[in-house]
Design a protein around this motif. Structure first.
Motif, PDB file in Angstrom:
ATOM      1  N   ASN A 189      44.857  31.502  42.110  1.00 34.92           N
ATOM      2  CA  ASN A 189      43.697  31.582  42.543  1.00 34.92           C
ATOM      3  C   ASN A 189      42.478  32.404  41.817  1.00 34.92           C
ATOM      4  O   ASN A 189      42.515  33.520  41.827  1.00 34.92           O
ATOM      5  N   LYS A 190      41.732  31.647  40.976  1.00 33.59           N
ATOM      6  CA  LYS A 190      40.626  32.661  40.119  1.00 33.59           C
ATOM      7  C   LYS A 190      39.725  33.519  41.361  1.00 33.59           C
ATOM      8  O   LYS A 190      39.247  34.555  41.020  1.00 33.59           O
ATOM      9  N   TRP A 191      39.515  32.732  42.275  1.00 31.30           N
ATOM     10  CA  TRP A 191      38.501  33.491  43.393  1.00 31.30           C
ATOM     11  C   TRP A 191      38.939  34.918  43.837  1.00 31.30           C
ATOM     12  O   TRP A 191      38.256  35.828  43.882  1.00 31.30           O
ATOM     13  N   ILE A 192      40.377  34.920  43.865  1.00 30.48           N
ATOM     14  CA  ILE A 192      40.911  36.244  44.778  1.00 30.48           C
ATOM     15  C   ILE A 192      40.837  37.301  43.664  1.00 30.48           C
ATOM     16  O   ILE A 192      40.427  38.508  44.019  1.00 30.48           O
TER      17      ILE A 192
ATOM     18  N   SER B 133      38.292  37.985  42.080  1.00 33.28           N
ATOM     19  CA  SER B 133      36.618  38.452  42.101  1.00 33.28           C
ATOM     20  C   SER B 133      36.508  39.385  43.089  1.00 33.28           C
ATOM     21  O   SER B 133      35.540  39.911  43.211  1.00 33.28           O
ATOM     22  N   ARG B 134      37.494  39.749  44.096  1.00 28.50           N
ATOM     23  CA  ARG B 134      37.471  40.186  45.152  1.00 28.50           C
ATOM     24  C   ARG B 134      37.304  41.720  44.821  1.00 28.50           C
ATOM     25  O   ARG B 134      38.246  42.253  43.844  1.00 28.50           O
TER      26      ARG B 134
END
Length: 229
Positions: A210-213, A215-216
């Motif tokens: 998951n690429k979004w994770i 960015s956290r």
């Protein structure tokens, strides 16, 4: 004769006191019987929903939350079995379903029942297997932090069964034996230890797709997991 009369009265008093005490103990026993009803949550409710779904009586979500749909299914099952149809999964209903009762939450902590602790430990064991103990507690803490966060469900079972939240529920990892350390980690997290620093996400960079994770913002790293806000 007078002495015999006094003795008889003493025996009668002892018998009466014993009867009263026995009655009180019996009532206590009845009041602590295991039962699930509207508002109940946890592993026992999940088992009830699964059994009812397998019987074709329940078609709702298996989320561990005893809502009106679960109650309606329980009533239908009770009618089929000739059990008082009150929508409460008490001892008789659980036995008919083949669901073993819990201990009534006597080993729970605060607002979390023994079933809640078991559910939390099950996820920790599957998600943090092979991780250091601190990392196991951190995973448990993330789950508890989500309950208090407005972006997530406000119940333990709601967080655990939120679609896509935990891969172990879909890859079979949740079916493995629960480790003793996971139970201890669950209890430590419930008691307030949060090595994650308040994180609401975690991931293993070597496994996550998951690429979004990524960015956290990272709060801390424990073992192979990164814990994020």
């Amino acid at each position: 004769m007078k002495k015999i009369g006094v003795t008889a009265w003493r025996v009668l008093v002892v018998v009466l006191v014993s009867c009263v005490a026995f009655g009180l103990l019996a009532n206590v026993g009845r009041s602590t019987q295991t039962l699930s009803k509207v508002g109940s949550q946890g592993t026992e409710v999940t088992k009830i929903q699964t059994k009812l779904q397998n019987l074709g009586i329940y078609s709702g979500k298996i989320d561990g939350v005893y809502g009106n749909a679960t109650k309606k299914a329980v009533v239908s099952f009770q009618k089929q079995q000739g059990i008082t149809a009150d929508g409460i999964a008490g001892t008789q209903t659980l036995k008919a379903l083949g669901v073993s009762g819990s201990s009534g939450g006597t080993s729970g902590i605060g607002k979390y029942s023994s079933n809640d602790i078991k559910l939390l430990a099950t996820i920790v064991s599957a998600e943090a297997r092979g991780e250091p103990y601190e990392g196991q507690v951190a995973v448990a803490a993330v789950i508890l932090n989500r309950i208090e966060h407005p972006s997530f469900p406000n119940t333990l079972s709601g967080v655990v069964y939120q679609p896509g939240a935990f891969s172990c529920l879909t890859d079979g990892g949740v079916n493995a034996a629960v480790s003793d350390s996971a139970y201890k980690a669950a209890r430590d997290a419930i008691n307030g230890w949060d090595p994650s620093g308040g994180a609401i996400y975690y991931y293993n960079p070597a496994k996550s797709t998951n690429k979004w994770i990524f960015s956290r913002p990272i709060i801390t790293v424990i073992g192979k997991h990164r814990f994020c806000s």
